[in-house]
Design a protein around this motif. Sequence first.
Motif, short mmCIF file in Angstrom:
data_model
loop_
_atom_site.label_atom_id
_atom_site.label_comp_id
_atom_site.label_asym_id
_atom_site.label_seq_id
_atom_site.Cartn_x
_atom_site.Cartn_y
_atom_site.Cartn_z
N SER A 83 55.35 12.61 -67.25
CA SER A 83 55.36 12.12 -65.87
C SER A 83 56.42 11.04 -65.72
O SER A 83 56.54 10.16 -66.58
CB SER A 83 53.99 11.56 -65.49
OG SER A 83 54.07 10.88 -64.24
N SER B 150 46.84 4.91 -75.33
CA SER B 150 45.61 5.30 -76.03
C SER B 150 45.61 4.67 -77.41
O SER B 150 46.67 4.32 -77.95
CB SER B 150 45.50 6.83 -76.13
OG SER B 150 46.57 7.35 -76.86
N SER C 262 54.13 7.52 -64.63
CA SER C 262 52.92 7.05 -65.31
C SER C 262 53.10 7.09 -66.82
O SER C 262 53.92 7.85 -67.34
CB SER C 262 51.69 7.88 -64.91
OG SER C 262 51.83 9.21 -65.37
N THR D 8 45.61 4.59 -68.17
CA THR D 8 46.79 5.19 -67.54
C THR D 8 47.40 4.20 -66.55
O THR D 8 46.72 3.68 -65.66
CB THR D 8 46.40 6.50 -66.82
OG1 THR D 8 45.85 7.40 -67.76
CG2 THR D 8 47.63 7.12 -66.18
N TYR D 9 48.69 3.94 -66.75
CA TYR D 9 49.45 3.08 -65.83
C TYR D 9 50.16 3.98 -64.82
O TYR D 9 50.91 4.90 -65.21
CB TYR D 9 50.49 2.24 -66.60
CG TYR D 9 49.86 1.17 -67.47
CD1 TYR D 9 49.51 -0.07 -66.93
CD2 TYR D 9 49.60 1.40 -68.81
CE1 TYR D 9 48.94 -1.05 -67.72
CE2 TYR D 9 49.03 0.42 -69.60
CZ TYR D 9 48.69 -0.80 -69.05
OH TYR D 9 48.13 -1.77 -69.83
N GLU D 10 49.92 3.76 -63.56
CA GLU D 10 50.52 4.57 -62.50
C GLU D 10 51.59 3.76 -61.75
O GLU D 10 51.68 2.53 -61.87
CB GLU D 10 49.43 5.01 -61.50
CG GLU D 10 48.27 5.79 -62.12
CD GLU D 10 48.65 7.21 -62.47
OE1 GLU D 10 49.78 7.62 -62.12
OE2 GLU D 10 47.82 7.91 -63.09
N ASN E 176 41.58 4.60 -73.81
CA ASN E 176 42.85 4.94 -73.18
C ASN E 176 42.90 4.31 -71.78
O ASN E 176 41.88 3.96 -71.19
CB ASN E 176 43.05 6.45 -73.10
CG ASN E 176 41.95 7.14 -72.30
OD1 ASN E 176 41.95 7.08 -71.06
ND2 ASN E 176 41.01 7.76 -73.00
N SER F 32 52.02 7.32 -74.20
CA SER F 32 52.50 8.67 -73.91
C SER F 32 52.90 8.76 -72.45
O SER F 32 52.20 8.27 -71.55
CB SER F 32 51.40 9.69 -74.21
OG SER F 32 51.76 10.96 -73.75
N SER F 33 54.02 9.43 -72.26
CA SER F 33 54.50 9.56 -70.89
C SER F 33 53.79 10.66 -70.12
O SER F 33 53.89 10.72 -68.90
CB SER F 33 56.01 9.84 -70.90
OG SER F 33 56.24 11.14 -71.43
N GLN F 34 53.10 11.57 -70.86
CA GLN F 34 52.39 12.67 -70.20
C GLN F 34 53.34 13.51 -69.33
O GLN F 34 52.93 14.10 -68.35
CB GLN F 34 51.24 12.14 -69.32
CG GLN F 34 50.17 11.38 -70.09
CD GLN F 34 49.38 12.28 -71.01
OE1 GLN F 34 48.67 13.16 -70.56
NE2 GLN F 34 49.54 12.07 -72.31
N LEU G 230 50.42 6.90 -70.36
CA LEU G 230 49.04 6.90 -70.87
C LEU G 230 49.01 6.14 -72.20
O LEU G 230 49.64 6.57 -73.17
CB LEU G 230 48.51 8.32 -71.08
CG LEU G 230 47.14 8.43 -71.76
CD1 LEU G 230 46.06 7.78 -70.90
CD2 LEU G 230 46.80 9.87 -72.09
N THR H 198 59.31 6.20 -69.52
CA THR H 198 58.82 7.17 -68.53
C THR H 198 59.82 8.32 -68.47
O THR H 198 60.99 8.17 -68.82
CB THR H 198 58.68 6.54 -67.15
OG1 THR H 198 59.92 5.88 -66.81
CG2 THR H 198 57.54 5.52 -67.12
#
Length: 998
Positions: A374, A381, A377, A414-416, A412, A370-372, A379, A446
């Motif tokens: 953003s 999961s 980043s 998160t890739y930043e 999960n 998931s791009s959240q 996410l 992203t």
Amino acid sequence: GTLLNLSVSDQSRPDSLLLSWDEPDVGAQRYSLALSSLGSGTPLQNGSAGPNVTSFWFHGLTPGTHYKVEVTATLACMETTSQTVTAQTSPLPVRNLSLSSGGSSAMLLASWAHGHGHRDGYRLALYHSDSQALVRNASISPNASTFLFDGLLPGSEYALKVSTLAGSNQASTSIHHWTAPSIPTQLRLSPGSSTSLIASWTGAAGAAWLHLALHNLLTRTVTTTLSARRGLTSYTFQHLQPGTQYWLGLSVTAGPYTVPGPNATAWTYPLSPGNVTLSSAEEQSSLQARWSIPGGERDFYLVTLQEGEDGAPARNISVSGDNGHVTFHGLSPGKQYSVQVTVVAGPYRASARSAAAWTQPLPPSGVSLSSQESPHSLLASWEEAMGEGYVLALSAMEDPMKNSSLLRGVTNFTYEGLSPGTLYTFEVSTVAGPYTSSPQRITNWTYPLPLQQLMLSNQGHSTSLQASWRAAPAASTGYTGTLWETKSQERVRSMDVGNEWTNVTFEDLVPGRQYTLEMAAVAGPYRSSVRSATDWTYPLAPAGVTLTNTRRPLGLSAFWDKAAGDVDQFHLQLYSKSLPAQRNITVGPNTHSFTFLGLSPGIQYFLKVTSLAGPYRSSSHFATEWTYPLSLANVSLQPGQRPQELRVSWVESGGGGRDHLVQLSVAESLSIIRNVSVPRGVTQLDLEGLVPGSRYRVEIISQAGPHRTSSQTAIGYTVPLPPPSLSASPVSTAWALAVHWETPPGQRDGYQLSVHTEGSSAPARNLEAGKDSTNVTLEQLEPGTCYLVRIWAVAGPYHSPTKNVTGCTVPAAPTNLSLTSLGSSSELYTRWNKPPGRRDQYRVILYGLSTQSRDRVQTLSPDAQNITWTHLEAGSRFAVQVIAMKGSFEASSTNVTQWTHPLAPANLTLGSPSASSLQASWAAAGRGAEGYVVDVYDAASSSHVGRMVLGRGARSYIFRNLSSGTHYSVAVRATAGPFHTSTPNLTHCTREYDALLA
């Protein structure tokens, strides 16, 4: 004479006697021998012997018999010398001697047959064979042939010696025998190890030998036999098969006896399995347990599969004792297991456990990236999968791969620091022990960065809008936009253009409507945050504008038609050329009319309507109209000075107008009954000849210019007449008042009554009656209470003068009246319960029932509850009555009666008119009594002799048939009702007979 030194012996021959003697010194020519019975002297045998013979045998004798032997030696010259000796032959031993236990462990029975001949008795000696100790010594009669030995030890050998006694001689016979053995009381067999069993027993002292036989129940063979002497209490069987059930049988022997004893079963301990392993099977989610089969035997294996590090049992499987493996199917993937193999042999177990093993893990499910929303980043999961952890990898075309490892429990990551608008690939695998699942892959983008400087403008047009923007920074694949109607949020147009576009025009839009454009940069399925801009198309001016007059309320109503398209509001401007002020009103877009109130009457007005849409507007042409004149204000209708009159009044307001027309009608029928014209300037009018208590309606009409205006309708009532002939009387059967009146002339809405309690500060009780009613009953009143009743007729808000009347309820009668004697001859006590309600007083009347005396009357306060009557006549009956009084009304209790105590008779005298009679005489005290009771008693014994009950007039009585010359005691009691009073006892003696004759 010469002694022969004669001696005799049997030489152990019970049927013979050997005589021996010494030869005389002078020699002997011959010897003569005579044998006779010692007891009877009967000669039995004779014998002779020559010279030089010094012994002689007698044969054929009876054993155990006493004999007398005489030996005569013939000497030279025919001289003789004799000597006599007694002897007893030895007895014969008993025959057929036997010793038996009869199966008893504590008794032996000896029996025998008598030997030939005589005996003096028997002596029995019983010996314990092992210890040689004398157990029993008994002497018994010569005729006995049995003897019972009891209290012996079980399982023991005994020796019996039976001696036949005859004088000093005896003949003995011996025999051996055993008592029956006793069975051990308890046998136990328990494992000592995997190859040994320990047998123990108690209560085996009564057996000479114990025989133990151990059977292998599996092979049904005898493993070990053992014979043990008395004293052994346990034995360990060695070299047995592990995990095997054995049966131990025990028997005991003593001499010829063998008795089976208890038995017991037991298992040897099993050996635990060796080399227990748990490893992956060929099938998915399966594990195979293996072990080395231990030595010995077993019933079965209990294989327990344990889950996780805590070893919680997951499955139990029983397999045969010759099996060495088992496979568990359908296990949870990626889970840690261990297995415990338990050898079961009878009640005993031996276990061994394997090292932990893992099932192949499954890849995680529910993987999402998931791009959240953003741009930098993502996410990742996934759903929890069974295993130790996870291996993660993220890659993109232009970015280096990012690898991570996570422990179980994390779902999960998160890739930043990622690139905006870029497509990434995510892989995740489950790790369980040495295994790693196949990866699950998913891709996602992203978010892109939003575009900048979005604008929307109508460019002066009512049906089009132009959008413009500046391109978004960083990567994107294009732009997407949606044009919305701002108010309804309905979609109007959608557009998707390449990233090289910077403007677009939307045509065929609705005039005067607000639109919102939302645009975002696009990368894959995602859009950047939205940028929006808004503007209106130009509105169109309203059409069909009109202005009309309204009468109620006074004003002007504006009407118009909405042109095509939308408006936010309408602006109305109303003004008059004759007035400096103007009215400005703004209304909503769905309003197409508006009424202006508070205008000056009779004035011409002009109206302009403007459409507003956002900051833009368009106006209509002008419309004109006149206002109505004002109606008269404060019209009222009030009662006149008499019940047949009404007065109409009003207030004139500004504006023009002619005369006023007053119209009067009956309110219920609405038919006009009076039309009266009055000039302008008059503000009131009296109307006569009307019906009292009636409802009327009045309306006044005014005119100014072309318009007529009516006043508001006024309602009024004439005053009603009061009801005549009012009365209030008590209801005899209840605590209530019946109120009556006559119907007055005219009309009314109804009657109202108020009831006020006399002397009370409580608020009055109010009630209503219908307009046609002429009576009402007031219920639930207090007994013995006076009430002020008021009544008036009601018509609308007006009422007639009040009529008053006072009425009283009947009082309540006293209850629980009692009349009791106080133990006095002149007093009575009266008491009653206070009844509910009120009263003015009590009247208490005491009636004399026994005499013609006057009744006694007492008047008491309303709170009194008792009275004491004094100075009453003794021994008289009275009745009492208590009456509650309220005004002229009375309520009486029930009558109760009672007696006063009588006075004791006076001047009691006794006399004896004859030898068998006694006369008692007395005088009445006061007015006397209701009656008299005369009792006579024997003075010596105090026993009751006689009683006579007499009437109130009696003054003497003679008791007859009494004993002469005897002292008697007499008492006389005066009685009145339940009470009596006695004289003291008086003693007198009856006359003697001789005194009578003299």
